[in-house]
Design an enzyme around this catalytic site. Structure first.
Site, mmCIF file in Angstrom:
data_model
loop_
_atom_site.group_PDB
_atom_site.id
_atom_site.type_symbol
_atom_site.label_atom_id
_atom_site.label_comp_id
_atom_site.label_asym_id
_atom_site.label_seq_id
_atom_site.Cartn_x
_atom_site.Cartn_y
_atom_site.Cartn_z
ATOM 1 N N THR A 101 62.144 -22.188 42.770
ATOM 2 C CA THR A 101 61.833 -21.196 41.611
ATOM 3 C C THR A 101 62.559 -21.737 40.303
ATOM 4 O OG1 THR A 101 62.124 -19.262 43.227
ATOM 5 C CG2 THR A 101 62.472 -18.628 41.045
ATOM 6 N N LYS A 177 56.584 -16.126 39.515
ATOM 7 C CA LYS A 177 57.638 -16.039 40.518
ATOM 8 C C LYS A 177 59.004 -15.410 40.071
ATOM 9 C CE LYS A 177 59.633 -16.935 44.554
ATOM 10 N NZ LYS A 177 60.166 -18.196 44.990
ATOM 11 N N LYS A 245 71.232 -16.903 42.214
ATOM 12 C CA LYS A 245 70.342 -17.696 41.574
ATOM 13 C C LYS A 245 69.298 -17.331 40.847
ATOM 14 C CE LYS A 245 67.824 -20.648 44.157
ATOM 15 N NZ LYS A 245 66.442 -20.231 43.597
#
Lengths: 304, 304
Positions: A101, A177, A245
């Site tokens: 990602t 995403k 994250k």
């Protein structure tokens, strides 16, 4: 059934996702060479019929396809373009499938550097978790040139139940995403908030799970993560640090684009608090444990 | 098929939910007398085979069951216990089905006042929206004494596809509904945030809908509300003001219980901003229009 001619595939990053994807590639009849910063998973891959490489360049040297399944953009850049990186070792015309990602502009930058070396690049983030990775049933949100899709196809088919073809250049897959992770992160944090609140209201949490999963308050994440809370089992299927994250990436893009994201920002703070309290490597449903700690609630404990 | 002996049912509050529920009760063979602050829906009910009452007491006088489907706790109290209220007019042993979303302690208080008059009380919030109300396919989250359930059963069966029996005293149903509304409100606001963010990232919103509804970022609300944004149609199926109210109840309980609810609080602010910008009576997906206004995005416009 006729056995198809297998391809040479390098898999860089053999964590819970990458190791499962390497296994799916092996089962589909490809020759798989794996590489990880830790030596154990590459050895386990060799024992399962693959080969172990010690460096990305070694995993990539003969590969038709290199799948990069590391944690983030920085690691992707390092394993591709750093010392002993994969890209310089790859055959011209080989394809990189990049699955971490990351922000769309970073994906575009990596694709441009790959193109400068005569390589194809598929921006191909994954969704579905470790179990689906092991079963070859991931969802892949991919963008790239038709040629990149075409070359990557045998690996995509081996690894995924569903491949979304989202555009003909890198960055689009990454953006999808990111949007998915915004929602996923918010829904996990909201599920943890709602379940602990229900506990404070004195409700039977098993009944809460039954009623909410049958009602308009349901989400994919509520349905998937709340059982971890009900069982008191915070063994990481996906860790809190994944969402510090990923919601961090969401937050960075929002600031760069001057686009306010108040709900995602609040969810990020909940994951950061949970990580700060020492649970960063535990299951992401640990946000519920954090709230329970703060408020003095007794959540279910794991049966022994 | 043998026609069952119909009951006398009063329905107080003939909005989009109450009118549909009254229709479901009529179809099931009950005699229904309806009452609303506006005269039109009671007239429409009379035209459909029911009877119109001008005051709650009149709708309740001969009723075995009184269904209260008004907006909130204050209106519920007024129509039950205020001037010309239903409760004083009801037969001893008749049952009140109270369906407004409210705090659990208020539901308990209303049930106690009903009991003091010799009435039964079912704390029975509803979920599912106007279409399901009209079809007799609501979800009802109910709590109350076994006797209250027993007396209310014919009406519950007529109005609902699913009745959750959540406990034997009032307040539990209300608490489940509050938890559901926390999640529902957060998921709507998050869907609006994610879809507008996707638009800013240049993504095709129809594709976003397809990918997210097939991925881990999905929620019941994303699936149900995002089509309103894609069609640019903010005709209220459920209004922004419903969620300023319901997340307001969530927020009030959180403060009373000293229980932090940061995600719900942020979602509430988004609905309040949307209402403040003049869209309180529009569809709750209008949070996306607010974000688009703020950020200068072009969302789809309604086809004419």
């Amino acid at each position: 059934m006729e056995r198809k001619q297998g391809l040479q595939v390098g898999v860089i990053g053999l964590g819970s996702m990458g190791f499962g994807m390497a296994g799916s590639l092996l089962r589909a009849g490809h020759s798989v060479t794996g590489c990880d910063v830790h030596p154990e998973p590459a050895r386990a891959l060799a024992a399962a019929g693959g080969r172990a490489a010690s460096k990305p360049a070694e995993a990539a040297a003969e590969a038709d396809i290199v799948v990069v399944v590391v944690v983030n953009a920085a690691q992707t850049e390092t394993v591709l373009f750093g010392p002993d990186g994969a890209a310089a070792a790859m055959k011209p015309g080989a394809v990189i499938i990049a699955s971490a990602t990351m922000a769309p502009d970073i994906a575009r930058g990596l694709a441009a550097r790959a193109a400068a070396l005569g390589l194809l690049y598929l921006d191909a983030p994954i969704s579905g978790g470790a179990a689906k990775a092991a079963q070859g049933e991931l969802t892949i949100m991919a963008s790239g040139s038709p040629e990149a899709f075409s070359r990557a196809r045998p690996a995509l088919d081996a690894m995924a139940a569903k491949v979304y073809e989202l555009g003909d250049e890198a960055g689009v897959g990454a953006a999808f995403k990111v949007v998915n992770q915004l929602l996923a992160g918010v829904h996990i944090a909201a599920a943890c908030e709602a379940v602990t609140f229900a506990k404070r209201l004195g409700l039977d949490l098993d009944k809460v799970y039954e009623v909410i999963t049958g009602s308009a308050g349901n989400s994919w994440m509520f349905e998937n993560r709340v059982p971890h809370i009900l069982e008191g089992d915070y063994t990481p299927r996906s860790a809190v640090d994944i969402f510090t994250k990923d919601l961090g990436i969401v937050s960075d893009i929002g600031r760069a684009e001057k686009f306010p994201l108040p709900i995602a920002a609040t969810a990020l703070q909940m994951f950061l608090m949970t990580a700060a309290a020492g649970m960063g490597r535990d299951d992401d449903a640990s946000v519920a444990r954090l709230i329970a700690q703060i408020t003095g609630l007794d959540l279910p404990k794991k049966a022994r």
